[in-house]
Design a protein around this motif. Structure first.
Motif, short mmCIF file in Angstrom:
data_model
loop_
_atom_site.label_atom_id
_atom_site.label_comp_id
_atom_site.label_asym_id
_atom_site.label_seq_id
_atom_site.Cartn_x
_atom_site.Cartn_y
_atom_site.Cartn_z
N ALA A 22 0.82 -1.22 0.00
CA ALA A 22 0.00 0.00 0.00
C ALA A 22 0.85 1.26 0.00
O ALA A 22 0.41 2.31 -0.49
N ARG A 103 -4.38 4.06 -6.11
CA ARG A 103 -4.51 2.74 -5.47
C ARG A 103 -5.92 2.19 -5.65
O ARG A 103 -6.11 0.99 -5.89
N THR A 263 -3.37 3.27 1.87
CA THR A 263 -2.79 4.25 0.93
C THR A 263 -3.45 5.60 1.08
O THR A 263 -2.77 6.64 1.08
#
Length: 298
Positions: A22, A103, A263
Motif C-alpha cells: 500500500a 490505489r 494508501t
C-alpha cells in the motif's frame, strides 16, 4: 507449530504484505515531489535495486526441475506485461493522480479478471459478480466525479487515471493468462524469474531515454527508491505468497481490502492528500465490490 499458530502467522504475513504494498504509490509520489525525477528513472531504480534479491531466490531454487521452452516463453511474455508494462503505466499515471486515487483504480484488477475471463475464457459471470461490477464501477465514478467540468489543466488527472487503469488491465491479463503457468513452475520461482525478466526492458528504456546523468539525484530520492525496491516490492511479494499458502485467497482478500485504505490514509498524512465525502463513499463502494468478487461463498 500448531494449526492455529500456522494460520496466525499467515494472517500477520498478509497484513504486513498488504501494508507494504500500500505504501508503494506513496513512495513514488514522494520521489516525484523530492526532485524532478522521471518515471523512467524511478522505475529503473526500483527494478535494478530489487534485482539482486530475486536473483538470489532464483539461485536458491536452481535445483528445481528444468523448465520447458513454452514455460520460458510464458515467463518472458508475462514478465514484460505483468511487471514491466504494468509498473511503467502505474509510475506514469501517478505523476498526475494522487496516491489514494491511484490505489483505488489499481484495486479494480479483480473485477477486470472477471470481465476478461467472461470475454476470452467463456466463464459466464454470476449474478453476484455482476452486482459487484456495478457496485465497483459506480464507486470509481464517484471517486473521479470531482474532476468533471474542471479546468482544462485537470485533464491530466484523467490521463493519469487512464494510465493507472491500463496498469490494472495489464495485471489482470497477467493473472488470467499466467495462472496455469504458475501452477507448473511454482509461485516463488515464477515470481523471481518474471521479476528478473522485467528488469531488462526497464534497463533498456532507461539507457535510451535517460542515461547515467539522470542518476545524479538527491540522497532522499535514493532512500525512497531503496525502500520502494525492498520494503514495498521484494518483501511483500514473498509475504503475500506465504500468506496465500497458509490462509488461502478468500481470507487474504479480506485483509487485502485494507490496502487502498492504508494508501489513502498515508496519502493524507504524508502528502496532504484529501478525499471528499462523495469520494470516500466511492472508495468504500470500490473496496466492497472488489471483496464481493474476490470472496467465495461459505
Amino acid at each position: 507449530m500448531t494449526p492455529a499458530a500456522y494460520r496466525g502467522w499467515g494472517l500477520l504475513f498478509a497484513l504486513a504484505g498488504t501494508i507494504a504494498f500500500a505504501f508503494r504509490p506513496v513512495l513514488i509520489k514522494l520521489g516525484y515531489e523530492a526532485a524532478p525525477v522521471s518515471a523512467t528513472t524511478l522505475l529503473f531504480l526500483r527494478m535494478v535495486l530489487s534485482l539482486p534479491f530475486f536473483a538470489a531466490v532464483a539461485w536458491w531454487l536452481r535445483h528445481e526441475p528444468p523448465l520447458a521452452r513454452r514455460d520460458w516463453l510464458g515467463i518472458v511474455g508475462l514478465g514484460f506485461l505483468g511487471y514491466y508494462l504494468a509498473s511503467l503505466l502505474d509510475f506514469l499515471g501517478l505523476q498526475y493522480v494522487p496516491a489514494g486515487h491511484g490505489r483505488l483504480i489499481m484495486f479494480l484488477y479483480p473485477t477486470l479478471v472477471v470481465i476478461l475471463s467472461a470475454l476470452f475464457l467463456g466463464k459466464r459471470p454470476t449474478a453476484r459478480e455482476l452486482a459487484a461490477l456495478a457496485v465497483t464501477y459506480t464507486g470509481i465514478a464517484l471517486v473521479l466525479s470531482h474532476q468533471l467540468g474542471a479546468p482544462a489543466e485537470n485533464r491530466l488527472f484523467f490521463l493519469g487515471a487512464a494510465l493507472v487503469f491500463g496498469s490494472a488491465m495489464c495485471y489482470a491479463v497477467y493473472l488470467v493468462t499466467g495462472s496455469q503457468l504458475i501452477k507448473r513452475v511454482g509461485s516463488m520461482r515464477f515470481t523471481a524469474y518474471t521479476m528478473m525478466v522485467s528488469t531488462v526492458p526497464a534497463v533498456i528504456q532507461f539507457g535510451v531515454l535517460e542515461g547515467r546523468a539522470s542518476l545524479a539525484l538527491p540522497g532522499i530520492v535514493w532512500v525512497y527508491a531503496i525502500v520502494l525496491a525492498t520494503v514495498c516490492t521484494v518483501l511483500p511479494v514473498f509475504l503475500v505468497a506465504e500468506s496465500l499458502k497458509r490462509i488461502g485467497a478468500s481470507q487474504f482478500a479480506l485483509i487485502g481490502g485494507l490496502g487502498p485504505v492504508t494508501t489513502v490514509l498515508a496519502d493524507f498524512v504524508l502528502l496532504q492528500g484529501s478525499l471528499s465525502v462523495l469520494q470516500l463513499l466511492g472508495g468504500a463502494l470500490v473496496i466492497g465490490g472488489v471483496l464481493l468478487v474476490t470472496l467465495k461463498k461459505g
